[in-house]
Design an enzyme around this catalytic site. Structure first.
Site, short mmCIF file in Angstrom:
data_model
loop_
_atom_site.label_atom_id
_atom_site.label_comp_id
_atom_site.label_asym_id
_atom_site.label_seq_id
_atom_site.Cartn_x
_atom_site.Cartn_y
_atom_site.Cartn_z
N SER A 94 0.81 -1.22 0.00
CA SER A 94 0.00 0.00 0.00
C SER A 94 0.85 1.27 0.00
O SER A 94 0.60 2.21 -0.76
CB SER A 94 -0.93 0.01 1.21
N HIS A 141 13.22 47.87 21.04
CA HIS A 141 12.35 47.81 22.22
C HIS A 141 11.10 48.68 22.02
O HIS A 141 10.44 49.05 22.99
CB HIS A 141 13.08 48.26 23.49
N SER A 262 -15.61 48.69 11.43
CA SER A 262 -16.22 48.31 12.70
C SER A 262 -17.73 48.44 12.58
O SER A 262 -18.23 49.39 11.98
CB SER A 262 -15.70 49.21 13.83
#
Length: 442
Positions: A94, A141, A262
């Site tokens: 198979s 950062h 929205s």
């Protein structure tokens, strides 16, 4: 949520019909190989190659009884043939048909992904050239650092995608492997030459030493390659999302006429495409885990891998294809606001030039420690004044930081006014952009 493209659709590569069609292609290649070796009549091989077909509905009907999809497939194909059907799946197991068929599906699908990546890289390149000298502030950062250009940001993206393109091309070599080695992979019932002939016919390489399956480290390589690339695409998406924030507003996703942001707040223009990309990347990365866990199968094989691969292989390819097109759409239509970039660059009253001043002082004999102290001392004054609401420039357009530095007597002993003013020059930060672009875009 489905987007259609004027190109081969990835979904078509992973339908049930496509799966069985790949198996049939493998079985036909094996039949041709048997005939080439003189083991089965050429007339029978020709009939199989010409007439063998299958019905998805019939396979499902048979499988309901046999509980074995490959046997159901073989039976369906046999029903389309005559006595020559005895040579169909001859000497095979198979996984010979299944794993080799999946290799054909993966090969076709990865070719599409590579085309997608090439398309995205070209879009990034176009926008990078457009904004090669568009000044903006670089952030570490999330805090303002020094001037860069938006083109440099895009050059980084292009370069990173280039590495993924290389990984994908290498992965193509890893996954384009098939087998016809029989049960346990011992070639007891089918010679190595059969496999070699069949793989050449299919455009694949033979697995050098299979057991009963193609080894799953190959699949894991594919999954991790797609997952790593998805992380990079998410990196781009997160950057766009940050640039679109109202307080930043240096770039935003294209907002079409009639688009709504929205249901409650009509003013909203949200980064919905890149947020979607972030979610898609999470899904693609999740497929790497089962792919790696599938590497460890019991002895020569078990089928614990099979159920997961029916999920993650089509999903990973389809989702990656969709994500790459969505990111390409974002990049090619991205609305960029150079004026806002310059506005934000000047937001901290000239503090972005602090390192330039710092590096001039040692050239005049000032110690690094003293130089840092002088430069930082004046920078902290600017931070405090801006925090208190003072404008970043005076009535003459001079930056707060420049004013403080010019008024610093200790600094004046080492640097002239002309030299200090010279440090506040944006051209200093773009002088190597052309050279960087030559490196990246070659």
């Amino acid at each position: 949520m489905v987007e259609r493209y004027a190109r081969p659709i990835m979904e078509e590569k992973w339908t049930q019909h496509a799966r069985y069609a790949a198996w049939l292609e493998v079985e036909k290649a094996a039949v041709k190989a048997w005939a080439k070796l003189g083991k089965i009549p050429q007339e029978d091989a020709d009939k199989i190659v010409k007439n063998a077909t299958f019905s998805v509905e019939r396979i499902e009907e048979i499988e309901a009884v046999t509980k074995h999809d490959l046997i159901a497939f073989n039976t369906s194909v046999a029903e389309s043939l005559g006595d020559e059907s005895r040579w169909f799946h001859y000497g095979m197991t198979s996984s010979d048909a299944v794993d080799t068929g999946v290799a054909l599906q993966m090969k076709a699908s990865l070719k599409i992904i590579i085309e997608d990546v090439t398309m995205l890289m070209e879009s990034i390149k176009v926008r990078a050239q457009e904004h090669k000298m568009t000044l903006m502030v670089g952030r570490s950062h999330g805090i303002h650092g020094e001037p860069i250009t938006f083109g440099l940001t895009l050059a980084v993206w292009y370069d990173e995608m280039g590495r993924h393109l290389t990984n994908l091309e290498q992965t193509m070599e890893v996954i384009c492997v098939g087998q016809i080695s029989g049960a346990m992979g011992n070639f007891a019932h089918a010679p190595l030459e059969l496999e070699e002939y069949a793989m050449a016919e299919l455009g694949l390489k033979p697995e050098p030493c299979s057991n009963q399956v193609v080894h799953r480290d190959r699949y894991a390589r594919l999954a991790t390659t797609l997952a790593l690339m998805a992380s990079t695409i998410e990196k781009f998406a997160v950057q766009v999302r940050h640039l679109q924030r109202t307080e930043v507003y240096e770039a935003e996703e294209f907002f079409a006429k009639g688009q709504k942001g929205s249901s409650a707040m009509p003013h909203k223009r949200n980064p919905v495409l890149t947020e979607n990309i972030t979610g898609l990347a999470r899904m693609i990365r999740s497929y790497a885990a089962p792919a790696m866990e599938n590497v460890a199968l019991w002895h020569e094989r078990d089928i614990s891998h099979s159920s997961t691969e029916r999920f993650w292989l089509p999903d990973a390819f389809i989702t990656t294809d969709f994500m790459l097109h969505r990111m390409n759409n974002v990049i090619s239509k991205l609305t960029v606001y150079p004026e806002n970039m310059m506005k934000n660059l000047n937001l901290t009253g000239g503090l972005v030039f602090s390192q330039r001043v710092l590096l001039e002082l040692p050239l005049q004999g000032v110690s690094r420690e003293d130089a840092y102290r002088i430069v930082q001392r004046n920078a902290m004054k600017v931070w405090e004044e801006i925090q208190q609401g003072k404008a970043s420039t005076d009535e003459n357009g001079e930056s707060l930081y420049l004013n403080h530095l010019l008024a610093d007597k200790e600094l004046g002993e080492s640097l002239s006014e002309e030299k200090i003013r010279e440090c506040f020059n944006y051209d200093y930060y773009t002088k190597n952009v052309d050279a960087i672009f030559k490196r990246v875009f070659k």
